[in-house]
Design a protein around this motif. Structure first.
Motif, PDB file in Angstrom:
ATOM      1  N   ASN A  32      -0.105  -7.734   6.997  1.00 65.54           N
ATOM      2  CA  ASN A  32      -1.271  -6.759   6.727  1.00 65.54           C
ATOM      3  C   ASN A  32      -0.954  -5.576   6.402  1.00 65.54           C
ATOM      4  O   ASN A  32       0.070  -4.907   6.735  1.00 65.54           O
ATOM      5  CB  ASN A  32      -1.874  -6.535   8.510  1.00 65.54           C
ATOM      6  CG  ASN A  32      -3.072  -5.568   8.332  1.00 65.54           C
ATOM      7  OD1 ASN A  32      -3.343  -4.668   7.591  1.00 65.54           O
ATOM      8  ND2 ASN A  32      -3.584  -5.698   9.687  1.00 65.54           N
ATOM      9  N   TYR A  33      -1.366  -5.312   5.129  1.00 64.48           N
ATOM     10  CA  TYR A  33      -0.823  -4.147   4.252  1.00 64.48           C
ATOM     11  C   TYR A  33      -1.232  -2.709   4.952  1.00 64.48           C
ATOM     12  O   TYR A  33      -0.451  -1.730   4.678  1.00 64.48           O
ATOM     13  CB  TYR A  33      -1.580  -4.475   2.688  1.00 64.48           C
ATOM     14  CG  TYR A  33      -1.084  -5.427   1.946  1.00 64.48           C
ATOM     15  CD1 TYR A  33       0.260  -5.930   2.104  1.00 64.48           C
ATOM     16  CD2 TYR A  33      -1.895  -6.212   1.236  1.00 64.48           C
ATOM     17  CE1 TYR A  33       0.598  -7.098   1.441  1.00 64.48           C
ATOM     18  CE2 TYR A  33      -1.480  -7.171   0.656  1.00 64.48           C
ATOM     19  CZ  TYR A  33      -0.232  -7.496   0.503  1.00 64.48           C
ATOM     20  OH  TYR A  33       0.061  -8.667  -0.318  1.00 64.48           O
ATOM     21  N   TRP A  34      -2.116  -2.801   5.667  1.00 69.08           N
ATOM     22  CA  TRP A  34      -2.527  -1.559   6.340  1.00 69.08           C
ATOM     23  C   TRP A  34      -1.684  -1.228   7.665  1.00 69.08           C
ATOM     24  O   TRP A  34      -1.612  -0.208   8.272  1.00 69.08           O
ATOM     25  CB  TRP A  34      -4.159  -1.295   6.916  1.00 69.08           C
ATOM     26  CG  TRP A  34      -4.787  -1.629   5.648  1.00 69.08           C
ATOM     27  CD1 TRP A  34      -5.186  -2.766   4.617  1.00 69.08           C
ATOM     28  CD2 TRP A  34      -5.502  -0.445   4.903  1.00 69.08           C
ATOM     29  NE1 TRP A  34      -5.975  -2.456   3.738  1.00 69.08           N
ATOM     30  CE2 TRP A  34      -6.073  -1.181   3.561  1.00 69.08           C
ATOM     31  CE3 TRP A  34      -5.673   0.891   5.092  1.00 69.08           C
ATOM     32  CZ2 TRP A  34      -6.853  -0.279   2.906  1.00 69.08           C
ATOM     33  CZ3 TRP A  34      -6.364   1.568   4.100  1.00 69.08           C
ATOM     34  CH2 TRP A  34      -7.129   0.993   3.039  1.00 69.08           C
ATOM     35  N   GLU A  35      -0.959  -2.327   8.204  1.00 68.47           N
ATOM     36  CA  GLU A  35      -0.326  -2.089   9.484  1.00 68.47           C
ATOM     37  C   GLU A  35       0.984  -3.181   9.170  1.00 68.47           C
ATOM     38  O   GLU A  35       0.825  -4.235   9.634  1.00 68.47           O
ATOM     39  CB  GLU A  35      -1.305  -2.650  10.584  1.00 68.47           C
ATOM     40  CG  GLU A  35      -0.501  -2.597  12.124  1.00 68.47           C
ATOM     41  CD  GLU A  35       0.037  -1.300  12.332  1.00 68.47           C
ATOM     42  OE1 GLU A  35       1.455  -1.095  12.061  1.00 68.47           O
ATOM     43  OE2 GLU A  35      -0.533  -0.151  12.637  1.00 68.47           O
TER      44      GLU A  35
ATOM     45  N   ASP B 261     -12.910  -9.936   9.141  1.00 66.36           N
ATOM     46  CA  ASP B 261     -12.638  -8.630   9.706  1.00 66.36           C
ATOM     47  C   ASP B 261     -11.637  -8.686  10.632  1.00 66.36           C
ATOM     48  O   ASP B 261     -11.760  -9.672  11.698  1.00 66.36           O
ATOM     49  CB  ASP B 261     -13.772  -8.015  10.283  1.00 66.36           C
ATOM     50  CG  ASP B 261     -13.501  -6.507  10.764  1.00 66.36           C
ATOM     51  OD1 ASP B 261     -12.424  -6.083  11.342  1.00 66.36           O
ATOM     52  OD2 ASP B 261     -14.477  -5.689  10.722  1.00 66.36           O
ATOM     53  N   THR B 262     -10.339  -8.251  10.525  1.00 65.95           N
ATOM     54  CA  THR B 262      -9.203  -8.617  11.304  1.00 65.95           C
ATOM     55  C   THR B 262      -9.436  -7.913  12.576  1.00 65.95           C
ATOM     56  O   THR B 262      -8.800  -8.347  13.549  1.00 65.95           O
ATOM     57  CB  THR B 262      -7.909  -7.740  10.640  1.00 65.95           C
ATOM     58  OG1 THR B 262      -8.118  -6.385  10.365  1.00 65.95           O
ATOM     59  CG2 THR B 262      -7.502  -8.288   9.233  1.00 65.95           C
TER      60      THR B 262
ATOM     61  N   ARG C  99       0.743  -1.219   0.088  1.00 66.05           N
ATOM     62  CA  ARG C  99       0.066  -0.041  -0.093  1.00 66.05           C
ATOM     63  C   ARG C  99       0.662   1.205  -0.032  1.00 66.05           C
ATOM     64  O   ARG C  99       0.287   2.294  -0.327  1.00 66.05           O
ATOM     65  CB  ARG C  99      -1.032  -0.045   0.965  1.00 66.05           C
ATOM     66  CG  ARG C  99      -2.272  -0.735   1.003  1.00 66.05           C
ATOM     67  CD  ARG C  99      -3.066  -0.360   2.147  1.00 66.05           C
ATOM     68  NE  ARG C  99      -3.221   0.986   2.314  1.00 66.05           N
ATOM     69  CZ  ARG C  99      -4.242   1.840   1.570  1.00 66.05           C
ATOM     70  NH1 ARG C  99      -4.908   1.326   0.534  1.00 66.05           N
ATOM     71  NH2 ARG C  99      -4.188   3.125   1.752  1.00 66.05           N
TER      72      ARG C  99
ATOM     73  N   SER D  67      -4.281  -9.801   2.706  1.00 62.82           N
ATOM     74  CA  SER D  67      -4.857  -8.647   2.892  1.00 62.82           C
ATOM     75  C   SER D  67      -5.316  -7.629   1.872  1.00 62.82           C
ATOM     76  O   SER D  67      -5.011  -7.582   0.895  1.00 62.82           O
ATOM     77  CB  SER D  67      -3.860  -7.750   3.729  1.00 62.82           C
ATOM     78  OG  SER D  67      -4.343  -6.501   4.181  1.00 62.82           O
ATOM     79  N   HIS D  68      -6.674  -7.322   2.044  1.00 62.07           N
ATOM     80  CA  HIS D  68      -7.251  -6.336   0.955  1.00 62.07           C
ATOM     81  C   HIS D  68      -6.500  -4.804   0.766  1.00 62.07           C
ATOM     82  O   HIS D  68      -6.386  -4.268   1.893  1.00 62.07           O
ATOM     83  CB  HIS D  68      -8.666  -5.901   1.334  1.00 62.07           C
ATOM     84  CG  HIS D  68      -9.470  -5.603  -0.101  1.00 62.07           C
ATOM     85  ND1 HIS D  68      -8.837  -4.535  -0.679  1.00 62.07           N
ATOM     86  CD2 HIS D  68     -10.494  -6.391  -0.634  1.00 62.07           C
ATOM     87  CE1 HIS D  68      -9.977  -4.571  -1.954  1.00 62.07           C
ATOM     88  NE2 HIS D  68     -10.766  -5.499  -1.899  1.00 62.07           N
TER      89      HIS D  68
ATOM     90  N   TYR E 200      -7.240  -2.227  -0.717  1.00 68.73           N
ATOM     91  CA  TYR E 200      -8.241  -1.212  -0.561  1.00 68.73           C
ATOM     92  C   TYR E 200      -9.421  -1.042   0.470  1.00 68.73           C
ATOM     93  O   TYR E 200      -9.887  -0.032   0.547  1.00 68.73           O
ATOM     94  CB  TYR E 200      -8.769  -1.019  -2.052  1.00 68.73           C
ATOM     95  CG  TYR E 200      -7.944  -0.961  -3.246  1.00 68.73           C
ATOM     96  CD1 TYR E 200      -6.851   0.143  -3.324  1.00 68.73           C
ATOM     97  CD2 TYR E 200      -7.809  -1.903  -4.073  1.00 68.73           C
ATOM     98  CE1 TYR E 200      -6.100   0.207  -4.496  1.00 68.73           C
ATOM     99  CE2 TYR E 200      -6.753  -1.905  -5.009  1.00 68.73           C
ATOM    100  CZ  TYR E 200      -5.891  -0.897  -5.181  1.00 68.73           C
ATOM    101  OH  TYR E 200      -5.137  -0.694  -6.221  1.00 68.73           O
TER     102      TYR E 200
ATOM    103  N   GLU F 158      -9.822  -1.650   4.218  1.00 70.29           N
ATOM    104  CA  GLU F 158      -8.996  -1.866   5.484  1.00 70.29           C
ATOM    105  C   GLU F 158      -9.762  -2.899   6.433  1.00 70.29           C
ATOM    106  O   GLU F 158     -11.101  -2.978   6.308  1.00 70.29           O
ATOM    107  CB  GLU F 158      -8.872  -0.661   6.586  1.00 70.29           C
ATOM    108  CG  GLU F 158      -8.025  -0.824   7.667  1.00 70.29           C
ATOM    109  CD  GLU F 158      -7.816   0.515   8.211  1.00 70.29           C
ATOM    110  OE1 GLU F 158      -6.730   0.596   9.070  1.00 70.29           O
ATOM    111  OE2 GLU F 158      -8.198   1.550   7.930  1.00 70.29           O
ATOM    112  N   HIS F 159      -8.955  -3.892   7.234  1.00 69.61           N
ATOM    113  CA  HIS F 159      -9.491  -4.951   8.061  1.00 69.61           C
ATOM    114  C   HIS F 159     -10.073  -5.924   7.357  1.00 69.61           C
ATOM    115  O   HIS F 159     -10.414  -7.107   7.963  1.00 69.61           O
ATOM    116  CB  HIS F 159     -10.648  -4.128   8.977  1.00 69.61           C
ATOM    117  CG  HIS F 159     -10.069  -2.947   9.589  1.00 69.61           C
ATOM    118  ND1 HIS F 159      -8.847  -2.990  10.491  1.00 69.61           N
ATOM    119  CD2 HIS F 159     -10.577  -1.731   9.893  1.00 69.61           C
ATOM    120  CE1 HIS F 159      -9.008  -1.741  10.948  1.00 69.61           C
ATOM    121  NE2 HIS F 159      -9.903  -0.807  10.667  1.00 69.61           N
TER     122      HIS F 159
END
Length: 363
Positions: free
Chosen positions: A197-200, A262-263, A149, A241-242, A244, A246-247
């Motif tokens: 986790n691409y967001w975290e 949902d993470t 991301r 992990s998606h 676009y 999140e979670h």
């Protein structure tokens, strides 16, 4: 649905990855894997089977086949390079900024991560590093980059799963490229998949033949276990992990299903999708306009595009397309990142194992 082109990879094929880098999106790689006796008797062995003591006298080798798409509409490609390596089990491109070069990570059967830089002017790779994660009798089963991301000029961190049940974390250093930061015991049996986790980027996920999905906080000593979901009926084979939403996490299993989580509540799936075969790979579509679409390699049941309505609480889904022209285990698959990715259909490459077949199609 008819493929416009199929290609004999000669060796059994198990991995497909399109290059996301601007200017090289017509390039994709196919990984192959073969087990041979040292007496030169050919033996084809499935890469997702445990290693036995009887295989000590055997060795694994393969190739990274590099293809260039010559006509996106007609779905035509040509082979531009072959790299002979230990058997290839997984490959991932690092998402980087347009001012940097395209870099590929390759996981092999001797426990190594090979880091390759794509040189578009020569249509060839240049090896930057070959990093041993463990001793040569342990296989590197999967890998994933942390910066999907948030691409920049630098390499991301890498997480790799190893056949002895361990995970290996590699971090970039200013002078030595990627270096092994830590290795820890994560699963009792083969962890087929490790993913960020691409967001975290402090959290990694892993899954394996101990019927569990786990999350790890790499900031903590000994990489603290965040959660362990042991509710699976068979081994966990794929995680993504998606990029676009999140979670949202897609998790595939040998039990012929994909579970969406949902993470924030990772023990109870939002929905369970029957895809008809073991979900060896799951790939969210690279365009935000098609963020509902998930590409799946279904092992004994070909390749499928699953469309999921994320806005509905029950997350209804539809098998939008199926591709069944492979005659063996469906393992490698990926979407193209080409500029026409925003159109109704996107170019897809897929490969299968025992029939060593590669196909181009759209979905």
């Amino acid at each position: 649905m008819v493929a416009s082109q199929s290609y004999d990879t000669v060796l059994p094929a198990d991995s497909i990855e399109f290059c996301p880098h601007e200017g090289s999106r017509d390039i994709f790689v196919c990984g192959t894997y073969k087990l041979e006796q040292k007496q030169d008797i050919d033996v084809v062995v499935n890469p997702n089977e445990p290693v036995s003591e009887s295989e000590v006298s055997q060795y694994r080798w393969g190739k990274c086949l590099v293809f260039k798409v010559t006509d996106t509409k007609a779905k035509l490609c040509t082979l531009v390079q072959e790299m002979t390596l230990p058997a290839v089990l997984d490959q991932k491109w690092c998402h980087r900024s347009r001012t940097s070069t395209a870099v590929l990570g390759v996981a092999d059967s001797e426990g190594n991560i090979s880091v390759q830089e794509w040189q578009p002017q020569n249509h060839s790779f240049r090896r930057l590093q070959n990093i041993p994660c463990v001793s040569g009798d342990v296989l590197c089963l999967s890998l994933d980059w942390s910066n999907r991301r948030y691409p920049n000029d630098h390499l991301g961190s890498l997480i790799a799963s190893l056949s002895d049940g361990s995970l290996c974390l590699l971090n970039p250093s200013s002078s030595n490229g990627l270096v092994v930061s830590s290795v820890w015991r994560a699963h009792d049996y083969e962890p087929w998949i490790a993913a960020w986790n691409y967001w975290e980027s402090s959290v990694v996920y892993s899954g394996g033949d101990d019927l569990s999905l786990k999350a790890w906080d790499i900031r903590q000593p000994l990489h603290r276990l965040v959660f362990a979901n042991r509710s699976f009926d068979a081994g966990v084979t794929s995680i993504q992990s998606h990029p676009y939403i999140e979670h949202l996490l897609a998790v595939g299993s040998y039990d012929n299903t994909i579970r969406l989580f949902d993470t924030r509540n990772p023990l109870l799936p939002l929905t369970t999708i029957d895809v008809g075969g073991g979900a060896w790979r799951v790939k969210w579509h690279p365009s935000p306009e098609r963020k509902n679409d998930l590409l799946v390699a279904c092992m004994h049941d070909g390749f499928k595009v699953v469309s999921i309505d994320h806005k509905e609480h029950t997350m209804p889904y539809d098998i939008g397309k199926s591709f069944g022209q492979h005659e063996s285990l469906a393992y490698g698959v990926d979407w193209s990142f080409h500029e026409d990715v925003h159109e109704k259909e996107t170019l897809i490459a897929s490969c299968s194992f025992y029939d060593h077949k590669l196909c181009l199609w759209s979905g």
